[in-house]
Scaffold this motif. Structure first.
Motif, mmCIF file in Angstrom:
data_model
loop_
_atom_site.group_PDB
_atom_site.id
_atom_site.type_symbol
_atom_site.label_atom_id
_atom_site.label_comp_id
_atom_site.label_asym_id
_atom_site.label_seq_id
_atom_site.Cartn_x
_atom_site.Cartn_y
_atom_site.Cartn_z
ATOM 1 N N ARG A 95 -2.325 -26.314 62.289
ATOM 2 C CA ARG A 95 -2.979 -24.999 62.336
ATOM 3 C C ARG A 95 -2.148 -23.980 63.113
ATOM 4 N NH1 ARG A 95 -6.941 -24.534 58.535
ATOM 5 N NH2 ARG A 95 -6.161 -26.444 57.641
ATOM 6 N N ASP A 96 -1.326 -24.463 64.056
ATOM 7 C CA ASP A 96 -0.507 -23.543 64.838
ATOM 8 C C ASP A 96 0.313 -22.625 63.942
ATOM 9 O OD1 ASP A 96 -1.434 -24.602 67.092
ATOM 10 O OD2 ASP A 96 0.421 -25.549 67.763
ATOM 11 N N ILE A 97 0.804 -23.203 62.853
ATOM 12 C CA ILE A 97 1.667 -22.420 61.975
ATOM 13 C C ILE A 97 0.887 -21.258 61.374
ATOM 14 C CG2 ILE A 97 3.044 -22.491 59.887
ATOM 15 C CD1 ILE A 97 3.800 -25.257 60.518
ATOM 16 N N LEU A 98 -0.337 -21.550 60.961
ATOM 17 C CA LEU A 98 -1.154 -20.476 60.395
ATOM 18 C C LEU A 98 -1.388 -19.402 61.435
ATOM 19 C CD1 LEU A 98 -3.958 -21.945 58.161
ATOM 20 C CD2 LEU A 98 -1.953 -20.626 57.542
ATOM 21 N N ASP A 99 -1.767 -19.818 62.646
ATOM 22 C CA ASP A 99 -2.010 -18.848 63.703
ATOM 23 C C ASP A 99 -0.779 -17.981 63.924
ATOM 24 O OD1 ASP A 99 -4.518 -19.715 64.022
ATOM 25 O OD2 ASP A 99 -4.257 -20.633 65.986
ATOM 26 N N THR A 100 0.379 -18.627 63.889
ATOM 27 C CA THR A 100 1.612 -17.874 64.094
ATOM 28 C C THR A 100 1.800 -16.810 63.026
ATOM 29 O OG1 THR A 100 2.589 -19.835 65.047
ATOM 30 C CG2 THR A 100 4.083 -18.097 64.373
ATOM 31 N N THR A 125 -1.003 -11.549 55.852
ATOM 32 C CA THR A 125 -2.308 -11.810 55.268
ATOM 33 C C THR A 125 -2.352 -13.288 54.918
ATOM 34 O OG1 THR A 125 -1.471 -11.340 53.082
ATOM 35 C CG2 THR A 125 -2.451 -9.520 54.274
ATOM 36 N N ARG A 126 -3.541 -13.754 54.610
ATOM 37 C CA ARG A 126 -3.655 -15.171 54.264
ATOM 38 C C ARG A 126 -2.810 -15.480 53.031
ATOM 39 N NH1 ARG A 126 -10.011 -14.939 54.287
ATOM 40 N NH2 ARG A 126 -9.397 -13.054 53.187
ATOM 41 N N TYR A 127 -2.783 -14.481 52.146
ATOM 42 C CA TYR A 127 -2.004 -14.664 50.927
ATOM 43 C C TYR A 127 -0.533 -14.854 51.256
ATOM 44 C CZ TYR A 127 0.262 -13.413 46.558
ATOM 45 O OH TYR A 127 1.057 -13.409 45.448
ATOM 46 N N GLU A 128 -0.069 -14.091 52.237
ATOM 47 C CA GLU A 128 1.353 -14.182 52.567
ATOM 48 C C GLU A 128 1.703 -15.452 53.322
ATOM 49 O OE1 GLU A 128 1.964 -9.381 52.722
ATOM 50 O OE2 GLU A 128 1.288 -10.490 54.459
ATOM 51 N N SER A 129 0.714 -15.988 54.046
ATOM 52 C CA SER A 129 1.044 -17.234 54.742
ATOM 53 C C SER A 129 1.154 -18.400 53.760
ATOM 54 C CB SER A 129 0.045 -17.548 55.849
ATOM 55 O OG SER A 129 -1.227 -17.130 55.497
ATOM 56 N N MET A 130 0.764 -18.145 52.521
ATOM 57 C CA MET A 130 0.883 -19.172 51.487
ATOM 58 C C MET A 130 2.301 -19.705 51.400
ATOM 59 S SD MET A 130 -0.540 -18.870 47.690
ATOM 60 C CE MET A 130 -0.387 -20.116 46.447
ATOM 61 N N ARG A 131 3.271 -18.808 51.503
ATOM 62 C CA ARG A 131 4.663 -19.254 51.379
ATOM 63 C C ARG A 131 5.006 -20.288 52.435
ATOM 64 N NH1 ARG A 131 9.077 -14.998 51.725
ATOM 65 N NH2 ARG A 131 10.159 -16.808 52.527
ATOM 66 N N VAL A 132 4.524 -20.030 53.631
ATOM 67 C CA VAL A 132 4.822 -20.954 54.728
ATOM 68 C C VAL A 132 4.124 -22.285 54.495
ATOM 69 C CG1 VAL A 132 4.736 -21.264 57.201
ATOM 70 C CG2 VAL A 132 5.016 -18.995 56.258
ATOM 71 N N LEU A 145 -7.416 -13.969 67.064
ATOM 72 C CA LEU A 145 -7.118 -15.329 66.624
ATOM 73 C C LEU A 145 -8.224 -16.268 67.078
ATOM 74 C CD1 LEU A 145 -3.364 -16.266 66.909
ATOM 75 C CD2 LEU A 145 -4.828 -16.187 64.917
ATOM 76 N N ILE A 146 -8.959 -15.829 68.070
ATOM 77 C CA ILE A 146 -10.060 -16.644 68.583
ATOM 78 C C ILE A 146 -11.071 -16.944 67.477
ATOM 79 C CG2 ILE A 146 -11.469 -14.662 69.296
ATOM 80 C CD1 ILE A 146 -11.047 -17.664 71.524
ATOM 81 N N ASP A 147 -11.134 -16.037 66.486
ATOM 82 C CA ASP A 147 -12.050 -16.254 65.359
ATOM 83 C C ASP A 147 -11.837 -17.612 64.704
ATOM 84 O OD1 ASP A 147 -12.385 -13.666 65.992
ATOM 85 O OD2 ASP A 147 -12.319 -12.901 63.944
ATOM 86 N N ASN A 148 -10.594 -18.066 64.718
ATOM 87 C CA ASN A 148 -10.290 -19.301 64.000
ATOM 88 C C ASN A 148 -10.673 -20.566 64.764
ATOM 89 O OD1 ASN A 148 -9.256 -17.612 62.159
ATOM 90 N ND2 ASN A 148 -7.115 -18.182 62.450
ATOM 91 N N ILE A 162 2.566 -13.612 71.353
ATOM 92 C CA ILE A 162 3.545 -14.702 71.448
ATOM 93 C C ILE A 162 2.816 -15.856 72.108
ATOM 94 C CG2 ILE A 162 5.727 -15.424 72.445
ATOM 95 C CD1 ILE A 162 5.919 -12.088 72.645
ATOM 96 N N SER A 163 2.571 -16.917 71.354
ATOM 97 C CA SER A 163 1.653 -17.911 71.878
ATOM 98 C C SER A 163 2.343 -18.853 72.857
ATOM 99 C CB SER A 163 0.983 -18.702 70.758
ATOM 100 O OG SER A 163 1.941 -19.495 70.144
ATOM 101 N N GLN A 164 1.497 -19.496 73.627
ATOM 102 C CA GLN A 164 1.991 -20.261 74.767
ATOM 103 C C GLN A 164 2.882 -21.427 74.335
ATOM 104 O OE1 GLN A 164 -1.247 -21.388 77.261
ATOM 105 N NE2 GLN A 164 0.053 -22.035 78.949
ATOM 106 N N ARG A 165 2.492 -22.057 73.259
ATOM 107 C CA ARG A 165 3.276 -23.191 72.792
ATOM 108 C C ARG A 165 4.162 -22.693 71.658
ATOM 109 N NH1 ARG A 165 1.907 -28.976 72.045
ATOM 110 N NH2 ARG A 165 -0.231 -28.660 72.687
ATOM 111 N N PRO A 166 5.459 -22.642 71.862
ATOM 112 C CA PRO A 166 6.309 -22.069 70.818
ATOM 113 C C PRO A 166 6.173 -22.851 69.510
ATOM 114 C CG PRO A 166 7.639 -23.189 72.473
ATOM 115 C CD PRO A 166 6.240 -23.158 72.990
ATOM 116 N N CYS A 167 5.999 -22.122 68.435
ATOM 117 C CA CYS A 167 5.779 -22.783 67.150
ATOM 118 C C CYS A 167 6.685 -22.177 66.087
ATOM 119 C CB CYS A 167 4.323 -22.630 66.749
ATOM 120 S SG CYS A 167 3.974 -23.227 65.114
ATOM 121 N N PRO A 168 7.876 -22.747 65.911
ATOM 122 C CA PRO A 168 8.750 -22.221 64.858
ATOM 123 C C PRO A 168 8.159 -22.511 63.490
ATOM 124 C CG PRO A 168 9.758 -24.123 65.954
ATOM 125 C CD PRO A 168 8.431 -23.924 66.577
ATOM 126 N N LEU A 169 8.286 -21.573 62.587
ATOM 127 C CA LEU A 169 7.805 -21.813 61.229
ATOM 128 C C LEU A 169 8.753 -22.773 60.523
ATOM 129 C CD1 LEU A 169 6.826 -18.170 60.275
ATOM 130 C CD2 LEU A 169 5.322 -20.033 60.957
#
Ligand SMILES: Nc1ncnc2c1ncn2[C@@H]1O[C@H](COP(=O)(O)OP(=O)(O)OP(=O)(O)O)[C@@H](O)[C@H]1O
Ligand SMILES: Nc1ncnc2c1ncn2[C@@H]1O[C@H](COP(=O)(O)OP(=O)(O)OP(=O)(O)O)[C@@H](O)[C@H]1O
Ligand SMILES: [Mg+2]
Ligand SMILES: [Mg+2]
Lengths: 280, 296, 292, 298, 292
Positions: free
Chosen positions: A163-168, A175-182, E94-97, E131-138
């Motif tokens: 889930r971290d990736i989505l949050d990022t 948008t949610r649509y754009e995070s699709m690629r990731v 982001l808290i919503d999630n 910039i979140s606390q735990r670095p998360c590279p895509l």
């Protein structure tokens, strides 16, 4: 003690893997040893001649082409439908969404319906609409058949998506649509696996196409003509009294196996390139 | 409104639409099966249909008990056989094996997944059935043709193996390496790490995969019908013949669909399967929900 | 260059302080008196000889030669990306799991080469308690996270486990914050809490070495101090290797300092010597830049 | 009708679907027919007898290929079957059967068959031969719904569902089971019992002669199982009873009206018959052919 | 209590320093002259009113009332687990999630309540660069990690992207280390490098606010300093909210300080005032404990 356990399980695992491998080899050996003799260029480059089914000249190009048409088209259709659905279930909907819950339940049920019922269903509808067996019918029914496989096997994999990736991506204003690629990048190997599972089902299923695509000796030139498929070729020729024809069934099975092998290696190759960036 | 938001909304709409459409398939199927099987309902009570073992369709006697039992037996054996093998194989491939081993086993699994059922059936008749008849059965009974529940279970088990293994592998490899490192640093062996961390973390996924595999096994047709003997009687042991529902449908539909009552009976068989799968899935979800509560 | 000695606090000074109790309402309970840390047996010295590590043909660690002294706190400092974590991972052979790694050279732990020898890697890893840089709670409850290591090493007694869990959570200064929710999932902790949890978890298996990779990076100064005190206390029995970016922390507790730069060890020596009389120009510049 | 006489003048499309059992033969007929009428397209698609019947009744195809009797409900809906070829089901046993000599002398009566397949009264081979001993008998039948088992049951005035015994998938399956089981008795289409080349029964298999007149022994005129040709001859001359010999049909909904379809059926019922035997089927007797042609003319 | 003023360095002091260049061979290339940070338009002020956050019936944030000033660096300090990250996550929704969350109260960004209003959340999140606390590279290459945000916001021009990537990697002090392997997977970076990458990635979409949750926790002092300098430079145009555990860092760069404790805001005010004349006893104790 724990090392003992470790050793035992390690041993069991190797045995299990060998068993799986053994099954594959045993099955392929069974097919190859009987099919190799009947294998020839003619088989894969010619249409059946008039006496093909009593052991005379010709090949089963019709079935090869028909299978490839059906599998190709239905895989593409299936992907087009199921990737958005998986994405919807996993990204757009909350994790505990009721709708997603019901949807997953529904796909699981579809997963368990025998292909013959899909075939029967398709056939009933086609009769109702006054349609003949055709390539299009086969493609549609196979697509319906593999959609649940696609969706559920991809979905199981997508659910483990970090889930971290989505949050990022959201933080970056995607948008949610754009995070699709990731998401796609991360679950690419999963999509490959799901695709191979589905292709396997699609290419190997005889029952659903029997009623909807039919079986014929010519290569279809339009969607409204019937088409032959390899599993039906195998199924049908196996029941022949003539030994040559029976052997050709194994040859057809061998061709099918080779097609699968090629698809599998190509698929794995492509996704390996895709997924080198995957998070570990 | 921003074009990107528009895109997002549109995509959302399209996806929702696709999801609903694909969902509708279930309802269409369910209702369709019900309507198609209505003629049998009209003449028989549900109890009679489900709990009678009397199968004489041409005389209008439809007892589905043998088929239901056959389905349960074969599926049970298949899962009992495939699950441990699949788990061990998947663990081996993700946690232990070097990458080159994977390179060879993955295509093998793909082949296993993609072979048509007919091939499994043929392989079963050529190898498994004689083995049971000649080697295994003589230890227990005077004579068995080998066309048995056991043969069906074995063949079916092998057919669902690739599905299970592939899903398990994907699920296991989605566990971040950090978890493994954390556990290994504490001096856990690989197997302990697997048992306590990996399997635990992926438990919901594993269960869901098993549910999928069982669903798949319930519906598998041709291979099973070629080796299970197709005797419409309730099996009493592993060495009896049996007749699962999908086999019943596949055997007869192609020949008999022009006879309305017969076709209705077959559609009723499909409806039973539909309900069994539904029932089974609901139950498993309840279990899954409980488990997820305790695991997370 | 300034004189760093003025900033250097000896650990003994710290030991007397009870900073944790200065904020009312946030009493940090220290060790339970009825459960003692177990003293590992024998020496514990690490000697690295000509260690070279390549990952996918990139040269990550270059010709590392260093001795880590017994029962001391050794701090590894150096700019981000210089190979500190990689070095720590080599010490407990987790580096083996990295894709495409090649290791050359020797790492002698108590005189035994752990790279080439067929040491039993599992019990060896237990001995080298690595606390990794990114805290990673296992997918179970807080309690089970701590008990996990003990369970796999054969402790099943419930009462004993309770004792251990409480003891080590206290030691990591986390007990007060989580004692009411020991059985909730550990992932729900804040990052700093997770970090302390991971520390407690590593200590609970009673390693011989403690390899802490920035064990206080996500902690506020007070929590950090609790941990520092803990380390100082532990060094009587354990050898401790600490990777840290907080030079002041190194200054406070290090006995021995290793300065790494771009995969090489530039300088290693007694803390006082390195901080006050760095031999190498690079060290000098780094320290002066860092403390300015 | 008149257009059909001009050679090559015929145009149009004929569509067929149905039983795999008839598919190879129809393909052969179509090929020959197209040589005479190059402008006619013939679309044949296999998929099962029931499907052929349904397609034909729904008028999705011109002709359905049906490898079993046409059932009354189907006749009510307007199905008309044209018998186009013949096939026969024969009982098969293992050639190493312990009582093989006695068996070949007594043969199989309709009554005995009933006791084997329907009522389970016979459990020993000796009950058939009337000699002392207790050698168990293993009865096989087909697991898939098929014309062969249906016809065999019809001989005993029953349906396939009434047949007891271990059900095996497909004709080759039964043949294989018999080859392996020396105590087995099964039923096969003649093509699966005889070798195509040697014309003799397949290795390991023998045909159990039918005691047609039920006098408890096989008379010389009941003995025609040595070669396939002999048997075919006997079937064509109705010396072998029918059932278990059976007709194979092309079914249409009502009398066909399309000239090309009529021409095709005519071709099958006349010249086409000579392709039956090479393709593994049996030609119809001339009376049956006459009857079929007469049906067409209505 | 000591006097903290002596330790307080004003940002202007820092701005002149070029500490990055003091170590030879490790020149940190600063911004490319041909690419400028883009000045966000309008005000940027956050006001929180009576914010309460519950997760699964646990009261995480309690009655938060605070004003974050425009174009200043605001540091949030407080012990681990006190709710700092939760507060930041509320700012960009982001808290919503989070599963089982309940939000009460108002968060006004530029006068608009972001909790209740139907603001377009996507472009809003872009504005609040977290910039979140735990670095998360895509899961993509280093280059694509930076370019990702720009691409989704419509920049496709290859040359422009190259410029942006270089610019922001420079700004985060990562360029020199990665310029030769821009197209390798980002997950292979060290944790500190990942952290800088995430910072650069967030900046590259040009937010209006910068919400940095311990953006330098995994960094060595020199890299930290680069980042600090960057923040000081950026505050001319951006409002910056920084969660930090390094009080010295707060001391160096904060204009405004918020002290949180167990889910409450104990004290908030000008940096000088909070550090030197804390009003609340808790703050006093915390600071004295931390700096001791
Ligand atoms: N999903 C969750 N469910 C339950 N409690 C949570 C959850 N997330 C956070 N918490 C709790 O809320 C409190 C505040 O968490 P938060 O992450 O905001 O702390 P923090 O101030 O950022 O701490 P740190 O400095 O350690 O990162 C903590 O006590 C934490 O345990
Ligand atoms: N799997 C990998 N593949 C390729 N390069 C890697 C891999 N892991 C680490 N590296 C590189 O090796 C170098 C050292 O990494 P390491 O994690 O040891 O740094 P570090 O000193 O711990 O830094 P930090 O303080 O940022 O954590 C870095 O330049 C990093 O990019
Ligand atoms: Mg590191
Ligand atoms: Mg936090």
């Amino acid at each position: 003690m724990k090392f003992f356990e470790e050793k035992i399980f390690r041993f069991l695992m190797i045995v299990a893997t060998l068993v799986v491998f053994g099954f594959v080899i045993s099955i392929i050996w069974t097919i190859a040893s009987r099919g190799w003799g009947a294998m020839s260029w003619d088989m894969i480059t010619k249409l059946p001649g008039g006496g093909f089914y009593i052991g005379k000249e010709g090949g089963f190009l019709n079935a090869i082409v028909g299978s490839l048409y059906i599998v190709g088209a239905s895989t593409i259709l299936g992907l087009l439908i199921s990737i958005p659905v998986v994405f919807y279930l996993n990204v757009y909907l909350k994790k505990k969404s009721k709708f997603a819950y019901i949807a997953r339940l529904a796909y699981d049920i579809l997963f368990g319906i025998p292909s013959i019922v899909y075939g029967a269903f398709g056939f009933t509808i086609m009769i109702y609409l006054g349609l003949r067996t055709s390539l299009a019918g086969g493609i549609i029914v196979i697509t319906l058949l593999i959609i649940p496989i696609f969706i559920r096997s991809m979905d199981e994999i997508a659910r483990e998506f970090p889930r971290d990736i989505l949050d990022t991506t959201y933080s970056l204003g995607a948008t949610r649509y754009e995070s699709m690629r990731v998401v796609l990048r991360q679950i690419a190997p999963g999509i490959a696996t799901a695709t191979l599972l589905s292709v396997g089902r699609a290419i190997g299923d005889a029952a659903a196409v029997m009623f909807t695509a039919g079986y014929t000796d010519s290569i279809p030139t339009s969607l409204s003509q019937p088409a032959a498929t390899l599993p039906l070729a195998v199924f049908f020729q196996l029941s022949s009294p003539v030994k040559e024809v029976q052997d050709r069934a194994y040859a057809a099975a061998l061709v099918l196996t080779l097609i699968v092998l090629i698809l599998s290696i190509a698929g794995r190759f492509i996704t390996n390139r895709f997924s080198k960036n995957k998070l570990q | 409104m921003n074009i990107r938001i528009l895109k997002d909304r549109t995509a959302s709409g399209v996806m929702f639409f696709l999801t609903v459409i694909s969902l509708l398939l279930v309802f269409v199927m369910g209702i369709g099966l019900y309507l198609k099987s209505a003629p049998v309902f009209e003449e028989h009570t549900l109890k009679e249909l489900l709990f009678s073992a009397n199968w004489k369709p041409m005389k209008g006697q439809f007892g589905f008990l043998p088929f239901i039992m056959g389905t349960i037996w074969v599926t049970g054996i298949a899962v009992a056989m495939a699950l441990p093998i699949a788990l061990l194989t998947a663990v081996f491939l993700t946690e232990y094996a070097k990458s080159y081993v994977r390179k060879y086993v993955f295509p093998a699994l793909d082949i296993l997944a993609a072979l048509p059922s007919v091939i499994y059936g043929v392989w079963g008749t050529l190898l498994i059935v004689p083995w049971i008849s000649n080697k295994l059965a003589p230890h227990f009974v005077d004579f068995s043709t080998g066309y048995t529940v056991l043969a069906g279970g074995i063949v079916l088990g092998i057919m669902i193996l690739p599905l299970l293994v592939s899903l398990f592998i994907e699920i296991f490899s989605s566990v971040p390496a950090e978890f493994r490192e954390a556990s290994l640093s504490l001096g856990a062996t690989k197997w302990q790490t697997t048992k306590f961390v990996i399997i635990r973390k992926t438990m919901p996924g594993i269960l869901a995969a098993v549910v999928l595999a069982i669903s798949r096994a319930l519906g598998e047709t041709i291979a099973v019908l070629m080796v299970c003997g197709n005797l419409p009687e309730v099996p009493r042991s592993l060495l009896d013949s049996c007749y699962p529902i999908p086999a019943l449908i596949a055997n007869n539909y192609g020949e008999m669909l022009s006879l309305p009552l017969y076709e209705a009976a077959l559609m009723f068989a499909a409806l039973i399967l539909f309900v069994v799968v539904l029932f089974f899935n609901v139950i498993s979800r309840v279990v899954l929900y409980r488990l997820e509560k305790t695991f997370n | 260059m300034k004189n760093f000695l003025s900033a250097l606090q000896t650990p003994s000074e710290l030991r007397i302080e009870k900073s944790g109790e200065k904020i009312p309402g946030r009493k940090i309970k220290l060790f339970r008196p009825d459960y003692k840390f177990i003293r590992p047996e024998g020496d514990s010295e690490i000697a690295v000889e000509k260690l070279n590590i390549y990952i996918k043909d990139q040269h990550i660690l270059k010709d590392i030669n260093v001795r880590i002294p017994d029962k001391k706190i050794t701090c590894i400092i150096g700019p981000s990306g210089c190979g500190k974590s990689t070095l720590l991972k080599t010490f407990n052979r987790l580096i083996d799991n990295v894709e495409g790694v090649r290791i050359e050279g020797k790492v002698l732990v108590n005189g035994e080469d752990i790279i080439s020898s067929g040491t039993d890697i599992t019990s060896f890893r237990r001995k080298m308690g690595l606390i990794s840089q990114r805290p990673c709670p296992l997918p179970m409850s807080i309690y089970d996270n701590i008990a996990y290591g003990c369970r796999i090493h054969g402790i099943r007694n419930r009462r004993k486990l309770n004792l251990i869990v409480e003891h080590y959570l206290c030691a990591a200064g986390l007990w007060e914050e989580v004692k009411d929710r020991l059985h909730t999932p550990a992932v729900r902790l804040s990052i700093g809490q997770q970090q302390r949890l991971c520390l407690a978890r590593s200590l609970a298996v009673e390693p011989q070495f403690i390899l802490a990779d920035e064990a206080t990076s996500a902690l506020d100064p007070l929590s950090s101090k609790t941990i520092e005190e803990l380390f100082v206390k532990l060094k009587q029995d354990y050898s401790i290797i600490l990777v840290t970016h907080t030079l002041r922390q190194a200054l406070r507790i290090a006995d021995y300092v290793v300065f790494m730069y771009l995969g090489e060890i530039i300088e290693a020596g007694e803390a006082e010597q390195v901080f006050n009389h760095p031999r190498h120009e690079l060290t000098k510049n780094y320290l002066s830049g860092a403390f300015s | 009708g008149s257009k059909a006489n001009k050679k090559g003048g015929l145009q149009g499309e004929i569509t067929l679907s149905g039983a795999f059992a008839l598919y190879p033969l129809v393909v052969k007929w179509a090929e020959e027919f197209k040589k005479l009428n190059p402008n006619v397209r013939i679309d044949i698609s296999a998929g099962g007898a029931g499907k052929g019947m349904t397609d034909a009744l729904a008028k999705v195809v011109d002709l359905g290929m049906v490898s079993r009797e046409v059932y009354p409900p189907e006749l009510e809906k307007g199905a008309i079957g044209f018998a186009v070829a013949k096939d026969a089901v024969i009982p098969t046993i293992n050639e190493n059967n312990p009582v093989i000599k006695d068996l070949l002398q007594t043969g199989l009566t309709q009554e005995a068959a009933k006791k084997l397949w329907i009522t389970d009264e016979y459990t020993n081979w000796e009950q058939l031969t009337g000699k002392p001993g207790e050698t168990p008998v293993h009865v096989y039948t087909r697991s898939d719904a098929c014309g062969a088992a249906e016809t065999w049951a019809l001989w005993m005035e029953k349906k396939q569902e009434d047949l007891n015994g271990t059900a095996v998938f497909g004709d080759p399956g039964v043949a294989m089971a018999i080859q392996k089981d020396i105590l087995g008795i099964g039923l096969n289409n003649i093509s699966y019992a005889y070798d195509e080349k040697t014309r003799k029964p397949n290795p390991g298999i023998l045909v159990l002669p039918l005691d047609v007149n039920a006098n408890g022994k096989i008379d010389p005129e009941e003995l025609f199982y040595d070669t396939k040709d002999q048997l075919i001859q006997a079937i064509a001359e109705d010396r072998y009873p029918s059932p278990p010999a059976r007709d194979l049909y092309l079914v249409s909904n009502g009398i066909p009206t399309k000239p090309e379809v009529i021409a095709f059926l005519k071709f099958i019922l006349t010249e086409g018959q000579k392709y039956n035997v090479p393709a593994g089927y049996i030609g119809l007797s001339s009376e049956k052919l006459e009857k079929g042609l007469a049906q067409l003319k209505q």
